[in-house]
Design an enzyme around this catalytic site. Structure first.
Site, PDB file in Angstrom:
ATOM      1  N   ASN A  43     -26.277  72.489   8.879  1.00  0.00           N
ATOM      2  CA  ASN A  43     -26.519  73.670   9.719  1.00  0.00           C
ATOM      3  C   ASN A  43     -25.203  74.097  10.374  1.00  0.00           C
ATOM      4  OD1 ASN A  43     -26.256  72.307  12.408  1.00  0.00           O
ATOM      5  ND2 ASN A  43     -27.939  71.108  11.564  1.00  0.00           N
ATOM      6  N   ASP A  95     -33.812  68.247  10.069  1.00  0.00           N
ATOM      7  CA  ASP A  95     -35.200  67.773  10.174  1.00  0.00           C
ATOM      8  C   ASP A  95     -35.700  67.175   8.865  1.00  0.00           C
ATOM      9  OD1 ASP A  95     -35.687  68.394  12.880  1.00  0.00           O
ATOM     10  OD2 ASP A  95     -35.804  70.522  12.362  1.00  0.00           O
ATOM     11  N   LYS A 116     -23.323  64.444  -9.572  1.00  0.00           N
ATOM     12  CA  LYS A 116     -23.604  65.874  -9.366  1.00  0.00           C
ATOM     13  C   LYS A 116     -24.765  66.278 -10.288  1.00  0.00           C
ATOM     14  CE  LYS A 116     -21.472  70.378  -9.835  1.00  0.00           C
ATOM     15  NZ  LYS A 116     -20.616  71.114 -10.744  1.00  0.00           N
ATOM     16  N   PHE A 142     -32.072  68.682  23.711  1.00  0.00           N
ATOM     17  CA  PHE A 142     -31.788  70.112  23.588  1.00  0.00           C
ATOM     18  C   PHE A 142     -32.903  70.746  22.772  1.00  0.00           C
ATOM     19  CE2 PHE A 142     -27.593  71.788  24.924  1.00  0.00           C
ATOM     20  CZ  PHE A 142     -27.130  70.661  25.582  1.00  0.00           C
ATOM     21  N   LYS A 174     -41.259  70.110  24.199  1.00  0.00           N
ATOM     22  CA  LYS A 174     -40.398  69.021  23.689  1.00  0.00           C
ATOM     23  C   LYS A 174     -40.226  67.952  24.763  1.00  0.00           C
ATOM     24  CE  LYS A 174     -37.872  70.771  19.803  1.00  0.00           C
ATOM     25  NZ  LYS A 174     -37.514  72.164  19.545  1.00  0.00           N
ATOM     26  N   LYS A 232     -41.473  64.287  23.760  1.00  0.00           N
ATOM     27  CA  LYS A 232     -40.416  63.294  23.453  1.00  0.00           C
ATOM     28  C   LYS A 232     -40.070  62.429  24.658  1.00  0.00           C
ATOM     29  CE  LYS A 232     -39.953  65.577  19.525  1.00  0.00           C
ATOM     30  NZ  LYS A 232     -38.941  66.224  18.764  1.00  0.00           N
TER      31      LYS A 232
HETATM   32  O1  PMT Z   1     -22.648  72.513  18.179  1.00  0.00           O
HETATM   33  P1  PMT Z   1     -22.527  73.925  18.718  1.00  0.00           P
HETATM   34  O2  PMT Z   1     -22.001  74.889  17.691  1.00  0.00           O
HETATM   35  O3  PMT Z   1     -21.751  73.958  20.000  1.00  0.00           O
HETATM   36  O4  PMT Z   1     -23.990  74.474  19.059  1.00  0.00           O
HETATM   37  C1  PMT Z   1     -24.726  73.854  20.085  1.00  0.00           C
HETATM   38  C2  PMT Z   1     -26.190  73.686  19.704  1.00  0.00           C
HETATM   39  C3  PMT Z   1     -26.851  75.056  19.591  1.00  0.00           C
HETATM   40  C4  PMT Z   1     -26.330  72.937  18.380  1.00  0.00           C
HETATM   41  C5  PMT Z   1     -26.830  72.820  20.843  1.00  0.00           C
HETATM   42  O5  PMT Z   1     -26.711  73.523  22.057  1.00  0.00           O
HETATM   43  C6  PMT Z   1     -28.296  72.538  20.559  1.00  0.00           C
HETATM   44  O6  PMT Z   1     -29.195  73.307  20.832  1.00  0.00           O
HETATM   45  N1  PMT Z   1     -28.561  71.334  19.965  1.00  0.00           N
HETATM   46  C7  PMT Z   1     -29.881  70.928  19.508  1.00  0.00           C
HETATM   47  C8  PMT Z   1     -30.164  71.589  18.197  1.00  0.00           C
HETATM   48  C9  PMT Z   1     -31.473  71.131  17.599  1.00  0.00           C
HETATM   49  O7  PMT Z   1     -31.455  70.407  16.636  1.00  0.00           O
HETATM   50  O8  PMT Z   1     -32.535  71.531  18.244  1.00  0.00           O
HETATM   51  P2  PMT Z   1     -34.039  71.107  17.825  1.00  0.00           P
HETATM   52  O9  PMT Z   1     -34.898  71.976  18.645  1.00  0.00           O
HETATM   53  O10 PMT Z   1     -34.190  71.153  16.346  1.00  0.00           O
HETATM   54  O11 PMT Z   1     -34.114  69.601  18.257  1.00  0.00           O
HETATM   55  C10 PMT Z   1     -34.607  69.207  19.514  1.00  0.00           C
HETATM   56  C11 PMT Z   1     -33.957  67.929  19.984  1.00  0.00           C
HETATM   57  O12 PMT Z   1     -34.326  66.858  19.107  1.00  0.00           O
HETATM   58  C12 PMT Z   1     -32.441  67.953  20.016  1.00  0.00           C
HETATM   59  O13 PMT Z   1     -32.032  67.258  21.169  1.00  0.00           O
HETATM   60  C13 PMT Z   1     -32.047  67.188  18.745  1.00  0.00           C
HETATM   61  O14 PMT Z   1     -30.805  66.508  18.923  1.00  0.00           O
HETATM   62  C14 PMT Z   1     -33.198  66.196  18.623  1.00  0.00           C
HETATM   63  N2  PMT Z   1     -33.514  65.775  17.248  1.00  0.00           N
HETATM   64  C15 PMT Z   1     -33.917  66.687  16.320  1.00  0.00           C
HETATM   65  C16 PMT Z   1     -34.266  66.262  15.045  1.00  0.00           C
HETATM   66  C17 PMT Z   1     -34.214  64.890  14.750  1.00  0.00           C
HETATM   67  N3  PMT Z   1     -34.515  64.436  13.546  1.00  0.00           N
HETATM   68  N4  PMT Z   1     -33.804  64.012  15.688  1.00  0.00           N
HETATM   69  C18 PMT Z   1     -33.466  64.432  16.926  1.00  0.00           C
HETATM   70  O15 PMT Z   1     -33.106  63.623  17.778  1.00  0.00           O
END
Ligand code: PMT
Length: 407
Positions: A213, A282, A292, A326, A340, A344
């Site tokens: 991403n 995810d 490849k 986040f 969330k 979580k």
């Molecule tokens: O890196 P930058 O370019 O500065 O951009 C910052 C950002 C937009 C990436 C950052 O501010 C941000 O939002 N990060 C979380 C992105 C994300 O994956 O969001 P989510 O809504 O999909 O996930 C929710 C939370 O679960 C996040 O804390 C993520 O780290 C966590 N997660 C998600 C999937 C997974 N398999 N394991 C996780 O721990």
């Protein structure tokens, strides 16, 4: 802390000697720069004797040829080696030059080259102080973030009564001390061990291709830098990014969500706070081929499995750590962030809308809403990611106190 004391040419210049002493009594190292006019009112020798340092009066001193270069860059050295620049007395002429960027002597060139905190203590005749030109120039300096120590009212040297008298040296020294407190790094995170994840993950499709991403890591790295600057020991677990590891931060590079999960679990026990700013994929291909995949004309689809949800796992094992997740959203951010947080077991979730240009993924700036376990919803308007990081860490410290108070 080093203070440059700029002395302008006015009858109040003699009070600058008292100011130099007051600053030194407060522990500042003081280096004096005088305008040519100031030297008509008070001898440079007075300041040299008080500060024990050379007093600077000219942009180009009559020096030997080998000194010519060093004297030519003296204003740059003065600007770089001092953290605070206080100008007292600041005449109407100096204020006008500062406001409009005129630089025709050592004091005004040093001012232009200076990037630290500026304290301006004006002193002049009442009519000059009240003149619309001076008022406008003072407002320009104020808007620039300079601290203006307003002149006192009283009987002036010219015989007039009104505002224009240089503020008392102790009051100016106190303004300098306040500026130095604002500049001094806060150490409120000393004793904390903060585990931060940042950047994207890369999930291989084959030996050369991957799913990922647009996360640049800037948000997570800004958090790591801010936390380290405030005294925390920081463990930064970073997906592949183009950023240099922050100074003073233990940075552990990982590639996939599985590797990130492993690194987080390995280091969780030693952490007191966890911030999950990484954009973790995810879905992944559980056992991607090393080779490849050959291109054919047939349609191709990928079979993806969910990746481990690291945040949810840390939530289950969090004990009394503070856990911040986040939420990158394109829709109803506050509602999603709250969901969330509950699902979580987080103490706080930082929601950011990632569909706006100039914030979120890749950008230098962000705009967020923090939702907390204690029921608060705190919007933080668009700012540089370092400033957003500062606000997030501030909120985490408030939350820590609030949660302790509840128990
Ligand atoms: O890196 P930058 O370019 O500065 O951009 C910052 C950002 C937009 C990436 C950052 O501010 C941000 O939002 N990060 C979380 C992105 C994300 O994956 O969001 P989510 O809504 O999909 O996930 C929710 C939370 O679960 C996040 O804390 C993520 O780290 C966590 N997660 C998600 C999937 C997974 N398999 N394991 C996780 O721990």
């Amino acid at each position: 802390m080093n203070v440059a004391l700029g002395v302008g040419g006015g009858i109040a210049a003699y009070k600058a000697a008292e100011l130099a002493r007051a600053l030194m009594e407060r522990g500042f190292a003081v280096e004096v720069i005088m305008t040519r006019a100031a030297a008509e009112f008070i001898q440079p020798l007075t300041f040299a004797a008080l500060t024990g340092r050379k007093v600077h009066t000219q942009l180009f001193s009559a020096a030997s040829s080998e000194d010519t270069l060093s004297s030519a860059i003296e204003h740059i050295r003065l600007a770089q080696e001092n953290q605070i620049f206080v100008i007292a007395p600041a005449t109407a002429d100096l204020i006008a030059k500062f406001a409009h960027g005129l630089a025709d002597d050592l004091l005004t060139t040093a001012y232009l080259a200076f990037t630290g905190a500026v304290v301006v203590a004006p002193a002049m005749n009442t009519n000059m102080w009240n003149h619309p030109a001076t008022r406008a120039n003072v407002e320009i300096l104020r808007a620039r973030g300079h601290i203006i120590v307003e002149p006192d009212e009283g009987l002036l040297a010219c015989g007039m009564v009104g505002p224009g008298r240089l503020a008392e040296p102790q009051a100016i020294a106190e303004a300098v001390a306040a500026a130095s407190r604002a500049l001094a790094p806060r150490r409120d995170l000393e004793g904390e061990v903060i585990l931060i994840t940042a950047g994207p993950t890369q999930e291989p499709i084959d030996g050369v291709r991957y799913i990922s991403n647009r996360s640049s890591g800037k948000m997570g790295y800004a958090l790591a830098e801010e936390a380290a600057a405030r005294g925390a020991r920081v463990i930064l677990i970073s997906g592949p990014v183009a950023l240099a590891p922050p100074h003073g931060v233990e940075t552990l590079p990982v590639r996939t969500a599985v590797e990130m999960r492993q690194a987080v679990m390995d280091r969780l026990a030693e952490s007191t706070m966890v911030i999950k700013a990484a954009a973790v994929a995810d879905y992944h291909i559980p056992n991607p081929p090393q080779q490849k995949i050959k291109k054919t004309s047939a349609r191709m689809s990928l079979d993806l499995d969910p990746t481990p949800d690291i945040l949810a796992e840390v939530g289950r094992k969090k004990e009394d750590r503070l856990l911040v997740g986040f939420a990158a959203e394109t829709g109803n951010m506050v509602e999603e962030a709250r969901r969330k947080m509950r699902d979580k077991n987080c103490d706080m979730v930082v929601g950011n809308v990632v569909s706006n240009a100039g914030t979120g993924f890749e950008a230098d700036e962000n705009e967020v809403v923090m939702v907390t376990r204690t029921g608060e919803t705190i919007p933080v308007s668009r700012a540089h990611k370092r400033e957003i990081a500062r606000r997030i860490l501030d909120q985490m410290m408030h939350l820590r106190l609030a949660l302790h108070a509840q128990h």
